[in-house]
Design an enzyme around this catalytic site. Structure first.
Site, short mmCIF file in Angstrom:
data_model
loop_
_atom_site.label_atom_id
_atom_site.label_comp_id
_atom_site.label_asym_id
_atom_site.label_seq_id
_atom_site.Cartn_x
_atom_site.Cartn_y
_atom_site.Cartn_z
N CYS A 2 19.04 7.92 32.25
CA CYS A 2 19.52 6.64 32.77
C CYS A 2 20.05 6.76 34.19
O CYS A 2 20.64 7.77 34.55
CB CYS A 2 20.64 6.12 31.89
SG CYS A 2 20.26 6.05 30.16
N ARG A 27 13.97 9.84 37.39
CA ARG A 27 14.83 10.44 36.37
C ARG A 27 14.28 10.19 34.97
O ARG A 27 14.70 10.85 34.02
CB ARG A 27 16.24 9.84 36.47
CG ARG A 27 16.92 10.14 37.78
CD ARG A 27 18.12 9.26 37.96
NE ARG A 27 19.22 9.61 37.09
CZ ARG A 27 20.19 10.46 37.41
NH1 ARG A 27 20.19 11.03 38.59
NH2 ARG A 27 21.16 10.73 36.57
N TRP A 73 17.01 5.25 29.49
CA TRP A 73 16.19 6.17 28.70
C TRP A 73 16.80 6.14 27.30
O TRP A 73 17.93 6.58 27.10
CB TRP A 73 16.25 7.56 29.31
CG TRP A 73 15.28 8.54 28.71
CD1 TRP A 73 13.99 8.75 29.08
CD2 TRP A 73 15.54 9.48 27.66
NE1 TRP A 73 13.43 9.74 28.31
CE2 TRP A 73 14.35 10.21 27.43
CE3 TRP A 73 16.66 9.77 26.87
CZ2 TRP A 73 14.25 11.20 26.46
CZ3 TRP A 73 16.55 10.76 25.90
CH2 TRP A 73 15.36 11.46 25.71
N ASN A 99 25.56 5.11 31.49
CA ASN A 99 24.68 6.28 31.36
C ASN A 99 25.47 7.31 30.56
O ASN A 99 26.59 7.63 30.93
CB ASN A 99 24.35 6.78 32.78
CG ASN A 99 23.61 8.10 32.79
OD1 ASN A 99 23.18 8.58 31.75
ND2 ASN A 99 23.47 8.67 33.96
N GLY A 100 24.90 7.82 29.48
CA GLY A 100 25.60 8.82 28.67
C GLY A 100 25.52 8.46 27.20
O GLY A 100 24.73 7.60 26.80
N GLU A 477 5.18 28.69 30.86
CA GLU A 477 5.38 27.63 31.85
C GLU A 477 4.09 26.83 32.05
O GLU A 477 4.13 25.60 32.15
CB GLU A 477 5.88 28.25 33.17
CG GLU A 477 6.05 27.29 34.32
CD GLU A 477 6.98 26.11 34.07
OE1 GLU A 477 7.68 26.11 33.02
OE2 GLU A 477 6.99 25.17 34.87
N LYS A 481 3.71 22.79 31.42
CA LYS A 481 3.22 21.85 32.45
C LYS A 481 2.11 20.98 31.87
O LYS A 481 2.11 19.78 32.05
CB LYS A 481 2.68 22.60 33.68
CG LYS A 481 3.68 23.20 34.60
CD LYS A 481 4.39 22.23 35.51
CE LYS A 481 5.68 21.74 34.95
NZ LYS A 481 6.80 22.59 34.75
N GLU A 484 3.49 18.46 29.25
CA GLU A 484 4.34 17.34 29.68
C GLU A 484 3.61 16.30 30.51
O GLU A 484 3.95 15.12 30.43
CB GLU A 484 5.64 17.80 30.34
CG GLU A 484 5.53 18.70 31.53
CD GLU A 484 6.93 19.15 32.01
OE1 GLU A 484 6.96 20.02 32.86
OE2 GLU A 484 7.94 18.63 31.55
N HIS A 500 -1.32 37.56 14.88
CA HIS A 500 -0.37 37.58 13.76
C HIS A 500 -0.20 36.19 13.15
O HIS A 500 0.81 35.92 12.50
CB HIS A 500 0.97 38.15 14.23
CG HIS A 500 0.85 39.58 14.67
ND1 HIS A 500 0.62 40.61 13.80
CD2 HIS A 500 0.86 40.14 15.91
CE1 HIS A 500 0.53 41.75 14.46
NE2 HIS A 500 0.66 41.49 15.76
N LYS A 595 13.83 13.33 34.15
CA LYS A 595 14.00 14.44 35.09
C LYS A 595 15.32 15.15 34.88
O LYS A 595 15.41 16.37 34.90
CB LYS A 595 13.93 13.87 36.51
CG LYS A 595 14.07 14.92 37.60
CD LYS A 595 12.85 15.80 37.66
CE LYS A 595 12.93 16.89 38.69
NZ LYS A 595 11.89 17.91 38.43
#
Ligand code: AGP
Length: 600
Positions: A2, A27, A73, A99-100, A477, A481, A484, A500, A595
């Site tokens: 947010c 964000r 968000w 926000n929170g 990584e 990428k 996402e 395995h 973000k």
């Protein structure tokens, strides 16, 4: 996550708020809204979806010189127009953005708001209804605001309008970022300076549990008890060009291209007057005094931390554990006698990492934050800060911050090794300069990497990224990428571990991207590739110059083996980018992601 903006001044606020929200889009959000205050009262406009949808819904005829705005968000309640902020109290007198996460919202609702009918599913609405209830009970708005905040458990950044208090925005902060921007004849509120750089570069930072009464010409900072606080502003060292795409189609591509420059800047920023790599002596001493380094991070920063472990152990001889922050705080391992905590966080705001920092500080352990954002929460709260100097990273998918993290970790390990009298048999500064050139060669190979994305990923439902040793960490990584931004089910795996169990997923046509940059394990990873090929996989081997073999799909320019992750990750970033593009995905703002992850 947010984002909040606010404006109080003498010109029309609409465009300033909307532009500010656009700057906060990076964000991550799923709905947005603004509240505009003028002599006719407060008008709230909110929409599910993008800022463009909100912009289309705003009546251009409304003129108002005070307003607040929000990107949401979703945490409590689905993303829809009702749950979007701003939220209003039952009488519509108070209008608030938040926000929170308020952890005790449901007990507060039961205790104080039995008779109030709630119109959303959010924790936020409880705050605004409480304020109205306390004002109805006889408190002034300011007292009710502070009284309510004192009851909240959790994180918040808040901006609120009172229909009966002209020329005032009520602001508060606890564990969620928020700044006040100062102007000539106006003041602004913003989750980060980028949002309001359009009107000012002078900001005042807020600390947890502080309240601010923001007016057109004044700001009054105070504690929750109302005790006044004086604080000087600072100038945000940001340039508009840092936060604009320029001629690039996406921030992600711009940030990928910036990486050679970032590595060169890091060398320069970590150089002393003698031209030697150098790190704050207090940080070097903290590393020397510790018997074990605990690296705490999330996502991409965690992947950089895994490489950092390799550096600290191999170069500096310090034992390291790397932990996912959301796990560590609630499932803590036995600690060594003299632990040192290193938090890696691009944003410096990640709530999962911060909860560990708070706990480790309470236990009295020394802490360092490695971040891209000076003045961020984790930077302010740790004993020491190491900066990445990567410039603002706007795309949700982290690229240049990762390479910056790896480079700075190498530098710190190198300087600590020298400080401990450990011989280092290569000149890191020179090797990093070679890396910068190698990255340049790679970012100039976009066509070939776009072709690889097209051949291996664009039409796939799933993909595997495998490697051994440092290459394994880069594979993690690479897979992140791809997941996402292109939504392909990708897994990063240690090459030897596939057999395995997970090899059962390999079928005819499954793409397997394998990294071969580490001499000692190059034959082994090639063996693992043969195992998957025998089961129908299509292999895409990316090897380091000098280790290449016939049939490899791409050869990376040669760099020092320890620094290979810095170059091996570039094709991963670019093939993810092109796969996402080819699939028509929103590269910079992938679905469901934020973000800056400011909730646990
Ligand atoms: C990376 O592409 C992601 N956006 C994500 O994994 C990110 O690295 C993670 O959320 C940690 O963020 P931080 O570095 O700001 O703490």
């Amino acid at each position: 996550m947010c984002g909040i903006v606010g404006y109080i001044g003498s010109v029309d606020a609409k465009e300033i708020l909307l532009k500010g929200l656009e700057k906060l889009e990076y964000r991550g959000y799923d709905s947005a809204g603004i509240a505009l205050r003028n002599e006719q009262g407060i008008t709230v406009i909110k929409e599910k979806g993008r800022i463009a949808d909100l912009r289309a819904a705003v009546d251009t005829a409304i003129l108002a010189s005070t307003g607040i705005g929000h990107t949401r968000w979703a945490t409590h309640g689905v993303p829809n127009q009702t749950n979007a902020h701003p939220h209003q109290s039952a009488s519509s007198r108070f209008t608030l953005v938040h926000n929170g996460v308020i952890e005790n919202y449901s007990s507060l609702q039961k205790q104080y708001l039995q008779d109030v009918s709630m119109s959303s599913d959010t924790d936020t609405e409880v705050i605004v209804q409480l304020i109205e209830t306390f004002v109805a009970g006889g408190m002034t708005t300011e007292v009710a605001f502070r009284h309510t905040l004192a009851l909240l458990h959790g994180s918040y950044a808040i901006a609120m309008l009172d229909a009966e208090a002209a020329n005032t925005i009520f602001v508060a902060k606890n564990r969620s970022p928020l700044l006040i921007g100062l102007g000539e004849n106006f003041n602004v509120v913003a989750s980060d300076a980028m949002a309001m750089l359009q009107v000012t570069d002078r900001y005042v930072e807020l600390h947890d549990q502080e309240v601010v009464i923001v007016r057109q010409d004044t700001i009054d900072i105070m504690t929750l008890d109302g005790a006044k606080i004086a604080r000087d502003p600072y100038v945000a060292e940001l340039d508009m060009s840092d936060i604009e795409k320029g001629t690039y189609p996406h921030f992600m591509l711009k940030e990928i291209d910036e990486q050679p420059g970032v590595i060169r800047k890091i060398i320069q920023m970590y150089e002393n007057e003698q031209g030697e790599l150098s790190v704050d002596a207090a940080i070097v001493n903290a590393c020397k005094e510790a018997d074990r380094l605990y690296i705490i991070a999330a996502g991409t920063s965690y992947h950089a931390g895994l490489i950092g472990k390799h550096y600290f152990e191999k170069i500096a001889g310090i034992p390291v554990e790397v932990h996912i922050s959301s796990e560590f705080g609630y499932n803590m391992p036995l600690l060594s006698e003299k632990p040192l905590f290193l938090f890696i966080t691009q944003s410096g705001e990640t709530a999962d990492s911060r909860q560990v920092l708070v706990k480790m500080k309470a236990l009295g352990h020394p802490t360092i934050t490695l971040t891209n954002v000076p003045g961020s929460t984790l930077s302010r709260e740790a004993d020491h800060t190491l900066l990445l100097h990567a410039g603002p990273e706007i795309a949700v998918a982290s690229t240049k911050a990762y390479t910056a993290q790896v480079a700075v970790l190498a530098i710190v390990a190198d300087v600590v090794a020298q400080g401990r009298g450990k011989a280092v048999d290569f000149e890191l500064k020179k090797e990093l300069a070679i890396v910068a050139n190698a990255i340049q060669t790679l970012v100039d190979s976009k066509e070939e990497l776009a072709q690889i994305a097209h051949e291996f990923l664009a039409v796939s439902r799933n993909a595997f990224f495998i490697g051994r040793s440092l290459d394994f960490y880069v594979s993690l990584e690479g897979a992140l990428k791809v997941k996402e931004i292109s939504y392909i089910q990708a897994e990063g795996f240690a090459g030897g571990e596939l057999k395995h169990g997970t090899i059962a997923l390999i079928e005819q046509g499954t793409p397997v991207v394998a990294l071969a940059t580490q001499q000692a394990v190059s034959p082994n990873i090639r063996g693992n590739v043969k195992e998957v090929v025998a089961r129908g996989a299509i292999p895409c081997i990316l090897s380091m110059e000098g280790l290449e073999e016939e049939g490899d799909r791409f050869v990376l320019p040669r760099v020092h083996e320890l620094l290979a992750p810095l170059v091996a990750v570039i094709p991963m970033q670019l093939i993810s980018y092109y796969a996402a593009l080819q699939k028509g995905c929103d590269v910079d703002k992938p679905r469901n992601l934020a973000k800056s992850v400011t909730v646990e």
